[in-house]
Design an enzyme around this catalytic site. Structure first.
Site, mmCIF file in Angstrom:
data_model
loop_
_atom_site.group_PDB
_atom_site.id
_atom_site.type_symbol
_atom_site.label_atom_id
_atom_site.label_comp_id
_atom_site.label_asym_id
_atom_site.label_seq_id
_atom_site.Cartn_x
_atom_site.Cartn_y
_atom_site.Cartn_z
ATOM 1 N N ASN A 152 1.217 -1.016 -0.267
ATOM 2 C CA ASN A 152 -0.170 0.421 0.250
ATOM 3 C C ASN A 152 0.946 1.274 -0.049
ATOM 4 O O ASN A 152 1.405 1.546 1.286
ATOM 5 C CB ASN A 152 -0.654 -0.009 1.531
ATOM 6 C CG ASN A 152 -2.055 1.264 1.626
ATOM 7 O OD1 ASN A 152 -1.775 2.149 0.928
ATOM 8 N ND2 ASN A 152 -1.862 0.976 2.755
ATOM 9 N N LYS A 187 -0.377 4.324 -0.573
ATOM 10 C CA LYS A 187 -0.407 5.585 0.018
ATOM 11 C C LYS A 187 -0.011 6.618 -0.884
ATOM 12 O O LYS A 187 -0.152 6.702 -2.075
ATOM 13 C CB LYS A 187 -0.209 5.871 1.714
ATOM 14 C CG LYS A 187 -0.059 4.085 2.798
ATOM 15 C CD LYS A 187 -0.268 5.126 3.970
ATOM 16 C CE LYS A 187 0.002 3.564 4.623
ATOM 17 N NZ LYS A 187 0.292 3.708 6.324
ATOM 18 N N HIS A 189 -9.644 1.224 4.990
ATOM 19 C CA HIS A 189 -8.361 1.561 6.010
ATOM 20 C C HIS A 189 -8.140 2.309 6.650
ATOM 21 O O HIS A 189 -9.453 3.971 6.851
ATOM 22 C CB HIS A 189 -7.116 1.406 4.953
ATOM 23 C CG HIS A 189 -6.088 2.004 5.040
ATOM 24 N ND1 HIS A 189 -5.162 2.569 6.398
ATOM 25 C CD2 HIS A 189 -4.285 0.940 5.501
ATOM 26 C CE1 HIS A 189 -3.874 2.387 5.874
ATOM 27 N NE2 HIS A 189 -3.644 1.686 5.737
ATOM 28 N N GLU A 202 -6.577 4.984 7.631
ATOM 29 C CA GLU A 202 -6.436 6.052 7.556
ATOM 30 C C GLU A 202 -7.790 6.794 6.965
ATOM 31 O O GLU A 202 -7.664 8.288 7.610
ATOM 32 C CB GLU A 202 -4.983 6.554 6.713
ATOM 33 C CG GLU A 202 -3.876 6.218 7.650
ATOM 34 C CD GLU A 202 -2.792 5.411 6.463
ATOM 35 O OE1 GLU A 202 -2.937 5.530 6.034
ATOM 36 O OE2 GLU A 202 -2.059 5.362 7.349
ATOM 37 N N SER A 217 3.438 -2.484 10.160
ATOM 38 C CA SER A 217 5.199 -1.952 10.387
ATOM 39 C C SER A 217 5.648 -3.840 9.727
ATOM 40 O O SER A 217 6.540 -3.823 10.560
ATOM 41 C CB SER A 217 5.878 -1.768 11.948
ATOM 42 O OG SER A 217 5.094 -0.378 11.935
HETATM 43 C C1 PEP Z 1 -0.921 -0.210 6.107
HETATM 44 O O1 PEP Z 1 -0.654 1.441 5.599
HETATM 45 O O2 PEP Z 1 -1.474 -1.323 5.620
HETATM 46 C C2 PEP Z 1 0.496 -0.378 6.772
HETATM 47 C C3 PEP Z 1 -0.053 -1.338 7.750
HETATM 48 O O3 PEP Z 1 1.458 -0.023 6.603
HETATM 49 P P1 PEP Z 1 2.713 -0.078 7.744
HETATM 50 O O4 PEP Z 1 3.710 -0.124 6.797
HETATM 51 O O5 PEP Z 1 3.801 1.417 7.168
HETATM 52 O O6 PEP Z 1 2.236 0.028 8.918
#
Ligand code: PEP
Length: 252
Positions: free
Chosen positions: A10, A12, A96, A98, A214
């Protein structure tokens, strides 16, 4: 049940078209021989068309990060499921955290978006997960249940079999804090139990559940060693060629 691992990136709101082309060319060079993992990248809308050109006939699939549920019309700034299909997407991330946080996305909206995606045979990657506060209050299972039941309202067994679910604890997204493999496994088992109650055990065992939060080259193997973790939705670490390649290679 043998569920094929699925790693999706993803991106973003990151990368110009030029940067996206560079990364996708790199992924193609490094991952073209991988058959044991399904791979997808979800660039921003602006890069989808160029990404499709490069990924045509590739083992790396294309996804988008959002859609709007109406088919067409006066919805300034929105993109429909048909448009995503038209530009070559096979997947779309829906719900998501966000989007829930910054754009007031609700379970009802998530449900409408899933239906819109399925109506044109786009595969939704449906995100669910609790905030830190909710975890600390012991509400993780309740929040996940609310997200799952809200997202799946009115969907048939056949519809649900087409979905991918991503468990993404909000406190682990972009924070560098990963859920331990045991913490993630516990919630994945809970999600499967819910799916079994809402549909049936075979359906619950067939659906792929990714972990997101993460994920890095250093933790992918441990996460994937858990029986109910079927892959990862990767944010930050999908923006760099080496780390995404390592995650894909480490995921089988
Ligand atoms: C995500 O945006 O779905 C995500 C898991 O981000 P990150 O891996 O940066 O935590």
């Amino acid at each position: 049940m043998n569920r094929k691992p699925f790693i999706a990136g993803n991106w973003k709101m990151n990368k110009t078209i030029k940067d996206a082309i560079e990364l996708i060319n790199g992924l193609k060079r490094n991952l073209s021989d991988i058959e044991y993992v399904d791979i997808a990248v979800c660039p921003p809308f602006t890069a989808l068309s160029d990404a499709r050109e490069i990924l045509m006939d590739s083992n790396i699939k294309l996804g988008a990060q959002n859609l709007y549920w109406e088919e067409e019309g006066a919805y300034t700034g929105e993109v429909s499921a048909v448009m995503l299909k038209d530009v070559g997407c096979e997947f779309v991330i829906i719900g998501h955290s966000e989007r829930r946080k910054y754009f007031n996305e609700t379970n009802e909206g998530v449900n409408k978006k899933i239906r819109a995606a399925l109506s044109v045979e786009l595969i939704p990657i449906v995100c669910v997960g609790e905030t830190l506060e909710q975890r600390e209050q012991g509400k993780t299972f309740d929040v996940v249940k609310d997200h799952i039941t809200g997202a799946l309202t009115g969907l048939s067994n056949d519809d649900v079999l087409k979905l991918v679910i991503a468990y993404e604890p909000v406190w682990a997204i972009g924070t560098g804090k990963t859920a331990t493999p045991e913490q993630a496994q516990e919630v994945h088992v809970h999600i499967r139990k819910l799916l079994s109650e809402l549909y049936n055990e075979e359906t619950a065992q067939s659906i792929r559940i990714q972990y997101g939060g993460s994920v890095k080259p250093e933790n992918i193997k441990e996460l994937m060693s858990q029986p109910d973790i079927d892959g990862a939705l990767v944010g930050g670490a999908s923006l760099k060629l080496d780390s995404f390649v390592e995650i894909v290679k480490g995921s089988s």
